[in-house]
Write an enzyme that holds these catalytic residues in place. Structure first.
Site, PDB file in Angstrom:
ATOM      1  N   ASN A 211       0.854  -1.194   0.000  1.00  0.00           N
ATOM      2  CA  ASN A 211       0.000   0.000   0.000  1.00  0.00           C
ATOM      3  C   ASN A 211       0.887   1.240   0.000  1.00  0.00           C
ATOM      4  O   ASN A 211       2.112   1.135   0.046  1.00  0.00           O
ATOM      5  CB  ASN A 211      -0.981  -0.018   1.187  1.00  0.00           C
ATOM      6  N   LYS A 288       7.818 -18.539  -8.991  1.00  0.00           N
ATOM      7  CA  LYS A 288       7.249 -17.437  -9.759  1.00  0.00           C
ATOM      8  C   LYS A 288       6.075 -17.951 -10.612  1.00  0.00           C
ATOM      9  O   LYS A 288       6.220 -18.959 -11.310  1.00  0.00           O
ATOM     10  CB  LYS A 288       8.332 -16.827 -10.659  1.00  0.00           C
ATOM     11  N   LYS A 344     -11.046  -2.743  18.798  1.00  0.00           N
ATOM     12  CA  LYS A 344      -9.649  -3.189  18.911  1.00  0.00           C
ATOM     13  C   LYS A 344      -9.213  -3.328  20.363  1.00  0.00           C
ATOM     14  O   LYS A 344      -8.217  -3.984  20.644  1.00  0.00           O
ATOM     15  CB  LYS A 344      -8.730  -2.171  18.232  1.00  0.00           C
TER      16      LYS A 344
HETATM   17  O1  C5P Z   1      -8.510  -2.006  11.023  1.00  0.00           O
HETATM   18  P1  C5P Z   1      -7.779  -0.792  10.574  1.00  0.00           P
HETATM   19  O2  C5P Z   1      -6.670  -1.090   9.622  1.00  0.00           O
HETATM   20  O3  C5P Z   1      -8.628   0.336  10.108  1.00  0.00           O
HETATM   21  O4  C5P Z   1      -7.131  -0.244  11.961  1.00  0.00           O
HETATM   22  C1  C5P Z   1      -6.134   0.684  11.973  1.00  0.00           C
HETATM   23  C2  C5P Z   1      -5.264   0.489  13.197  1.00  0.00           C
HETATM   24  O5  C5P Z   1      -5.037  -0.884  13.434  1.00  0.00           O
HETATM   25  C3  C5P Z   1      -3.897   1.088  13.005  1.00  0.00           C
HETATM   26  O6  C5P Z   1      -3.434   1.501  14.287  1.00  0.00           O
HETATM   27  C4  C5P Z   1      -3.070  -0.081  12.476  1.00  0.00           C
HETATM   28  O7  C5P Z   1      -1.694   0.068  12.752  1.00  0.00           O
HETATM   29  C5  C5P Z   1      -3.671  -1.234  13.246  1.00  0.00           C
HETATM   30  N1  C5P Z   1      -3.654  -2.522  12.562  1.00  0.00           N
HETATM   31  C6  C5P Z   1      -2.789  -3.522  13.005  1.00  0.00           C
HETATM   32  N2  C5P Z   1      -2.808  -4.752  12.401  1.00  0.00           N
HETATM   33  C7  C5P Z   1      -3.651  -4.999  11.374  1.00  0.00           C
HETATM   34  C8  C5P Z   1      -4.512  -3.997  10.901  1.00  0.00           C
HETATM   35  C9  C5P Z   1      -4.472  -2.767  11.510  1.00  0.00           C
HETATM   36  O8  C5P Z   1      -2.011  -3.278  13.938  1.00  0.00           O
HETATM   37  N3  C5P Z   1      -3.632  -6.193  10.807  1.00  0.00           N
END
Ligand code: C5P
Length: 409
Positions: A211, A288, A344
């Site tokens: 990304n 590959k 979270k």
């Molecule tokens: O779920 P989302 O990506 O929107 O959440 C964003 C937050 O969650 C950010 O703090 C990101 O660093 C963390 N995150 C993470 N591991 C993931 C997805 C998101 O630590 N797999």
């Protein structure tokens, strides 16, 4: 680093039974070569006399906001800026409430409102007064504005009750003053973990999913935490940024490797997850993937990645005391981020609007809302370095604010 010889403190003595300990504090400050000027409140004067303060400090004592002599020699504005540190000791529930409300109805509160000098408060009051939500809200407000605290301690009090509210011992107050005068770093001794950047999820040995995260905000936070004295581990996905100085950096590629590196960095006091972690990895091909004439293009099978923020936030003895997540949203920013904080399990969420018209993604500036259990605070548009410094100031305030049980976290 040797201590400066011309250090000075403005001591605000308020009306509490512990005011007599301010006399001992003055003696100890003078022994350390620190100049002490005193502001005595009306309540304070019920417990200690201006004469005792003057005799011990060797300086005149200020008490009257409207005194012609005081104003002709040193106005309250000049007084508020004349020292390296203002120490409020004892800090009663009343002065904390007046400071929090921004009142200026006597010399002490006027000086405290007019100053840009750092302030250290040593609270002392009855345990019930200390535990009252009004006092706790005032403490939180003042800490968020940068006021530092020492104590209170828990023990038997003059009113014969036991609990948090006892003035910290003069030795502890002296240590807190010396640490501030001599430039100690407020997060010294704290361990911090920061995740930053994107992750790369291999499709096969030569291709990956990625990304557009640059890592700028996370690197700035790691630098700001290190500048405040924290011992910082930065777990970074692939970026083009140089390693920040004074930070232990672990470079990883995938979300799974990022999680493993984070778990390795525990235990820590603070975790700030800024990384744009990929939500999925690809069921990876060992070789590959080849174009084969006449065959349909290959389908990628996506497998969910671990959620690092949610994992770090889970209740456990190793859980960092403060876990901060980020939420990049394109609409209903505060509403979605508030729900994300609960989902979270983290303590704070830093939410920002990454819709293309905001220009934030990949840009140098950020405009955020900070969401915690108490609600949401909007910050103006700031450079990402300033966002990092402001966030670290909030983190410092969190660790400096005494909690309702009388202990700092
Ligand atoms: O779920 P989302 O990506 O929107 O959440 C964003 C937050 O969650 C950010 O703090 C990101 O660093 C963390 N995150 C993470 N591991 C993931 C997805 C998101 O630590 N797999």
């Amino acid at each position: 680093m040797g201590a400066r010889a011309d250090r000075s403190v403005l001591l605000v003595v308020c009306g509490g039974i512990a005011a007599y300990k301010a006399l001992e504090l003055i003696r100890r400050l003078r022994e350390n070569g620190i100049r002490v000027r005193t502001v005595l409140t009306e309540g304070g004067a019920r417990f200690v006399t201006p004469l005792s303060l003057q005799a011990l400090s060797g300086e005149r004592v200020f008490s009257d906001l409207f005194s012609l002599t005081d104003e002709s020699e040193m106005g309250h504005i000049a007084l508020s800026r004349s020292s390296d540190l203002i120490v409020v000791c004892p800090a009663t529930a009343d002065i904390l409430a007046r400071m929090s409300a921004g009142l200026a109805d006597d010399l002490a509160t006027t000086v405290l409102l007019a100053t840009d000098t750092p302030v250290l408060a040593a609270p002392a009051m009855n345990a019930r007064m200390w535990q009252h939500p009004a006092t706790q809200a005032n403490i939180a407000t003042l800490a968020a504005r940068g006021v530092a605290f020492v104590g209170p301690e828990t023990g038997l009090m003059a009113c014969n009750e036991h609990g948090p509210g006892r003035l910290a011992e003069p030795d502890s107050i002296l240590a807190a003053i010396l640490a501030r005068l001599d430039g100690a770093q407020p997060l010294a001794g704290r361990r911090a973990l920061v995740t930053a950047g994107p992750t790369h999820e291999p499709i096969d040995p030569v291709r990956y999913l990625a990304n557009r995260s640059s890592g700028t905000q996370g690197y700035a936070i790691a630098r700001a935490l290190a500048a405040a004295g924290a011992d910082v581990t930065l777990v970074s996905g692939p970026t083009t940024l140089p390693d920040p100085q004074g930070v232990h950096i672990v470079r990883v590629e995938t979300a799974r490797a990022m999680l493993a590196a984070c778990m390795q960095a525990l235990p820590c006091d603070i975790a700030v997850c800024t990384a744009a972690v990929a939500d999925w990895h690809v069921d990876e091909a060992p070789q590959k993937i080849k174009k084969t004439a006449g065959q349909p293009p290959p389908a990628l099978r996506l497998v969910p990645n671990p959620d690092i923020l949610a994992t770090l936030s889970q209740p456990s003895p190793a859980r960092p005391r403060l876990v901060v997540g980020f939420a990049a949203e394109t609409e209903h920013v505060v509403e979605h981020a508030t729900a994300k904080r609960l989902r979270k399990g983290c303590d704070w969420i830093v939410a920002n609007d990454v819709s293309p018209e905001s220009g934030i993604m990949g840009g140098a500036e950020n405009e955020i809302d900070l969401i915690d259990a108490a609600g949401c605070t909007h910050w103006p548009r700031l450079d990402k370095t300033q966002v990092a410094q402001r966030l670290v100031a909030r983190i410092t305030a969190f660790f400096n604010a005494p909690h309702v049980d009388g202990h700092t976290p």
